[in-house]
Motif scaffolding. Structure first.
Motif, PDB file in Angstrom:
ATOM      1  N   ALA A  73       0.827  -1.203   0.000  1.00 62.86           N
ATOM      2  CA  ALA A  73       0.000   0.000   0.000  1.00 62.86           C
ATOM      3  C   ALA A  73       0.864   1.257   0.000  1.00 62.86           C
ATOM      4  N   ALA A  74       1.933   1.234   0.796  1.00 58.49           N
ATOM      5  CA  ALA A  74       2.844   2.385   0.836  1.00 58.49           C
ATOM      6  C   ALA A  74       3.540   2.582  -0.502  1.00 58.49           C
ATOM      7  N   ARG A  75       3.928   1.492  -1.135  1.00 56.58           N
ATOM      8  CA  ARG A  75       4.614   1.577  -2.427  1.00 56.58           C
ATOM      9  C   ARG A  75       3.692   2.188  -3.480  1.00 56.58           C
ATOM     10  N   ARG A  76       2.455   1.739  -3.518  1.00 58.58           N
ATOM     11  CA  ARG A  76       1.520   2.243  -4.521  1.00 58.58           C
ATOM     12  C   ARG A  76       1.135   3.685  -4.250  1.00 58.58           C
ATOM     13  N   THR A  77       1.076   4.044  -2.976  1.00 59.74           N
ATOM     14  CA  THR A  77       0.822   5.440  -2.628  1.00 59.74           C
ATOM     15  C   THR A  77       1.960   6.325  -3.112  1.00 59.74           C
ATOM     16  N   ALA A  78       3.201   5.859  -2.939  1.00 59.74           N
ATOM     17  CA  ALA A  78       4.358   6.636  -3.394  1.00 59.74           C
ATOM     18  C   ALA A  78       4.322   6.830  -4.910  1.00 59.74           C
ATOM     19  N   ILE A  79       3.935   5.778  -5.643  1.00 59.26           N
ATOM     20  CA  ILE A  79       3.820   5.882  -7.102  1.00 59.26           C
ATOM     21  C   ILE A  79       2.761   6.921  -7.461  1.00 59.26           C
ATOM     22  N   LEU A  80       1.611   6.812  -6.805  1.00 61.54           N
ATOM     23  CA  LEU A  80       0.504   7.728  -7.084  1.00 61.54           C
ATOM     24  C   LEU A  80       0.895   9.169  -6.768  1.00 61.54           C
ATOM     25  N   ASN A  81       1.505   9.383  -5.616  1.00 59.74           N
ATOM     26  CA  ASN A  81       1.875  10.734  -5.214  1.00 59.74           C
ATOM     27  C   ASN A  81       2.953  11.340  -6.110  1.00 59.74           C
ATOM     28  N   SER A  82       3.851  10.485  -6.625  1.00 57.69           N
ATOM     29  CA  SER A  82       4.893  11.002  -7.517  1.00 57.69           C
ATOM     30  C   SER A  82       4.295  11.556  -8.795  1.00 57.69           C
ATOM     31  N   TYR A  83       3.212  10.971  -9.264  1.00 57.79           N
ATOM     32  CA  TYR A  83       2.548  11.479 -10.462  1.00 57.79           C
ATOM     33  C   TYR A  83       1.736  12.733 -10.144  1.00 57.79           C
ATOM     34  N   ARG A  84       1.155  12.756  -8.954  1.00 56.82           N
ATOM     35  CA  ARG A  84       0.306  13.882  -8.598  1.00 56.82           C
ATOM     36  C   ARG A  84       1.092  15.045  -8.004  1.00 56.82           C
ATOM     37  N   GLY A  85       2.388  14.830  -7.755  1.00 58.78           N
ATOM     38  CA  GLY A  85       3.202  15.879  -7.183  1.00 58.78           C
ATOM     39  C   GLY A  85       2.888  16.154  -5.735  1.00 58.78           C
ATOM     40  N   VAL A 144      -2.807   4.243  -0.530  1.00 55.83           N
ATOM     41  CA  VAL A 144      -3.798   3.694  -1.444  1.00 55.83           C
ATOM     42  C   VAL A 144      -4.285   2.392  -0.852  1.00 55.83           C
ATOM     43  N   SER A 145      -5.563   2.294  -0.555  1.00 58.78           N
ATOM     44  CA  SER A 145      -6.105   1.064   0.020  1.00 58.78           C
ATOM     45  C   SER A 145      -6.356   0.048  -1.077  1.00 58.78           C
ATOM     46  N   THR A 146      -6.729  -1.171  -0.683  1.00 59.11           N
ATOM     47  CA  THR A 146      -7.002  -2.206  -1.671  1.00 59.11           C
ATOM     48  C   THR A 146      -8.322  -1.960  -2.385  1.00 59.11           C
ATOM     49  N   SER A 147      -9.110  -1.028  -1.901  1.00 59.91           N
ATOM     50  CA  SER A 147     -10.335  -0.643  -2.596  1.00 59.91           C
ATOM     51  C   SER A 147     -10.132   0.716  -3.243  1.00 59.91           C
ATOM     52  N   PRO A 148     -10.062   0.784  -4.573  1.00 58.43           N
ATOM     53  CA  PRO A 148      -9.743   2.044  -5.246  1.00 58.43           C
ATOM     54  C   PRO A 148     -10.939   2.929  -5.509  1.00 58.43           C
ATOM     55  N   ARG A 149     -12.132   2.591  -5.006  1.00 59.62           N
ATOM     56  CA  ARG A 149     -13.336   3.279  -5.437  1.00 59.62           C
ATOM     57  C   ARG A 149     -13.323   4.782  -5.137  1.00 59.62           C
ATOM     58  N   SER A 150     -12.736   5.160  -4.019  1.00 59.35           N
ATOM     59  CA  SER A 150     -12.791   6.566  -3.630  1.00 59.35           C
ATOM     60  C   SER A 150     -11.992   7.465  -4.562  1.00 59.35           C
ATOM     61  N   PHE A 151     -11.156   6.888  -5.390  1.00 60.16           N
ATOM     62  CA  PHE A 151     -10.326   7.683  -6.291  1.00 60.16           C
ATOM     63  C   PHE A 151     -10.957   7.847  -7.674  1.00 60.16           C
ATOM     64  N   LEU A 152     -12.090   7.188  -7.900  1.00 58.26           N
ATOM     65  CA  LEU A 152     -12.598   7.101  -9.267  1.00 58.26           C
ATOM     66  C   LEU A 152     -13.982   7.715  -9.409  1.00 58.26           C
ATOM     67  N   PRO A 153     -14.284   8.268 -10.606  1.00 59.14           N
ATOM     68  CA  PRO A 153     -15.645   8.701 -10.867  1.00 59.14           C
ATOM     69  C   PRO A 153     -16.568   7.487 -10.979  1.00 59.14           C
ATOM     70  N   GLN A 154     -17.869   7.729 -10.805  1.00 58.23           N
ATOM     71  CA  GLN A 154     -18.831   6.621 -10.810  1.00 58.23           C
ATOM     72  C   GLN A 154     -18.757   5.804 -12.093  1.00 58.23           C
ATOM     73  N   ALA A 155     -18.504   6.463 -13.228  1.00 56.88           N
ATOM     74  CA  ALA A 155     -18.535   5.773 -14.523  1.00 56.88           C
ATOM     75  C   ALA A 155     -17.389   4.799 -14.698  1.00 56.88           C
ATOM     76  N   ALA A 156     -16.344   4.917 -13.884  1.00 56.49           N
ATOM     77  CA  ALA A 156     -15.179   4.057 -14.085  1.00 56.49           C
ATOM     78  C   ALA A 156     -14.758   3.358 -12.802  1.00 56.49           C
ATOM     79  N   GLN A 157     -15.726   3.089 -11.914  1.00 53.22           N
ATOM     80  CA  GLN A 157     -15.386   2.389 -10.690  1.00 53.22           C
ATOM     81  C   GLN A 157     -15.044   0.943 -10.968  1.00 53.22           C
ATOM     82  N   SER A 158     -14.115   0.405 -10.194  1.00 56.60           N
ATOM     83  CA  SER A 158     -13.753  -0.999 -10.316  1.00 56.60           C
ATOM     84  C   SER A 158     -14.712  -1.837  -9.499  1.00 56.60           C
TER      85      SER A 158
END
Length: 369
Positions: free
Chosen positions: A62-74, A81-95
């Motif tokens: 989770a820490a590794r994926r958060t670091a990847i995400l934050n590096s892109y977002r600055g 990043v939790s194992t459930s990605p729903r909070s990061f996505l719009p309704q039309a593209a939820q996993s």
């Protein structure tokens, strides 16, 4: 003469059915998935979930994926990043997928587009257009439930319009275009770290006839690094395919480059390989994901955990080899290996037709002489 033309057209049309991207691939997968070694690996891996949580593998992932995400977002530090990605996505593209801590990964077919001799590299985009996909994967030993360091993880997938690099794909995209053999886009190899993890920057795959959107994965164990940045030796201990949520696929396919492909999309539920791996107990073949930025075009981060039996050894038959002097096609293996009784009959009838046409033409020329 008209009947001869109709017969010829019928023969040529049936050749497209024998293309190794549809039911043949599924039949080969089922023979692998039902093998005793794969069944044993599933049972072993089922016992690993609690262990990898207690050992901190989940938390580090989770820490590794958060670091990847934050590096892109600055963003220097913004939680995990939790194992459930729903909070990061719009309704039309939820996993619809919340992957378990450890995936029971059946060994699915290698398919007809694997190229051996690929380069060790993390960015495999080669300037191809499409939506960037950062892929984070980790391997867990099904016997010890521990991450596996120094596995050489290989991936390959098609581009936004459904074409694979490095192959001479008769009857599909490239016909006899030899120049495609020298291309390497969306192919590469990475070595896993102490957490059994490695990352790729690739593109979200497009689609082609008969298959759902997917990425191929392969794991080399005990291979040796070569001076030309490739690997040799060792054995293949894992072959798999990774899939995507259908809503995410629909969203990507509506964007530039992907929407130029007029081939009908095969959904996950229409794909034989997807259905077979999804029916395997405890295995979820769909990648978890989140957006890298504000829009889908900013890119996607996707992740998965793959169980691996290090003692397993699978035959990996390549469509081509990338050498220092370019790609070399192998016209063997997949196309011939996958022919069933119907396809063999088609080829026999076709060859007979060619022989008969040749003989008739020769007699016609002799009568005109």
């Amino acid at each position: 003469m008209l009947s001869l033309c109709l017969l010829s057209l019928l023969y040529l049309s049936t050749l497209g059915v024998t293309h190794p991207g549809s039911h043949d691939e599924g039949a080969y997968f089922r023979s692998l998935a039902s093998s005793r070694s794969v069944q044993d690996a599933r049972q072993k891996l089922a016992r690993c979930s609690d262990h990898i949580k207690r050992s901190g593998v989940d938390a580090r992932a989770a820490a590794r994926r958060t670091a990847i995400l934050n590096s892109y977002r600055g963003i220097p530090n913004a939680g995990t990043v939790s194992t459930s990605p729903r909070s990061f996505l719009p309704q039309a593209a939820q996993s619809s997928s919340e992957n378990p801590s450890c995936l029971l990964t059946p060994e699915s077919t290698i398919g007809p587009y694997w190229v051996d001799g690929e380069l060790i590299r993390s960015n495999v985009t080669d300037g191809e257009p499409g939506i960037l996909l950062t892929l984070d994967g980790e391997f867990i030993d099904v016997d010890t439930c521990e991450p596996v360091e120094d596995i050489l993880w290989e991936i390959w997938n098609c581009n936004a319009t459904g074409s694979y690099s490095g192959v001479q794909d008769f009857g599909h995209h490239h016909d006899d275009d030899n120049s495609n053999l020298d291309k390497t886009y969306l192919r590469g190899i990475q070595r896993t770290d102490k957490d059994g993890a490695a990352q790729f920057t690739t593109l979200f795959p497009g689609h082609y006839p008969g298959r759902a959107t997917h990425i191929h994965v392969l794991a080399h164990v005990g291979a040796t690094f070569l001076p030309n940045n490739t690997v040799t030796g060792g054995h293949v201990a894992h072959i798999g395919q990774l899939f995507f949520d259908q809503d995410l696929i629909a969203a990507v396919e509506s964007t530039a480059h992907y929407n130029t492909n007029n081939v009908r999309i095969t959904s996950n539920t229409q794909d034989g390989i997807f259905n077979d791996v999804n029916s395997a107990t405890g295995y979820d073949p769909i990648l978890s994901y989140t957006r890298l930025g504000h829009s889908l075009e900013d890119g996607i981060l996707a992740w998965t955990t793959m169980g691996i039996d290090l003692s397993a050894s699978y035959k990996a038959e390549s469509a081509a080899t990338l050498t220092d002097h370019g790609g070399v096609a192998h016209f063997h293996g997949w196309f011939i290996h996958q022919l069933g009784a119907r396809e063999i009959l088609v080829w026999v009838v076709g060859l007979g037709l060619v022989f008969w046409l040749t003989r008739s033409f020769r007699q016609f020329c002799l009568r005109r002489a």
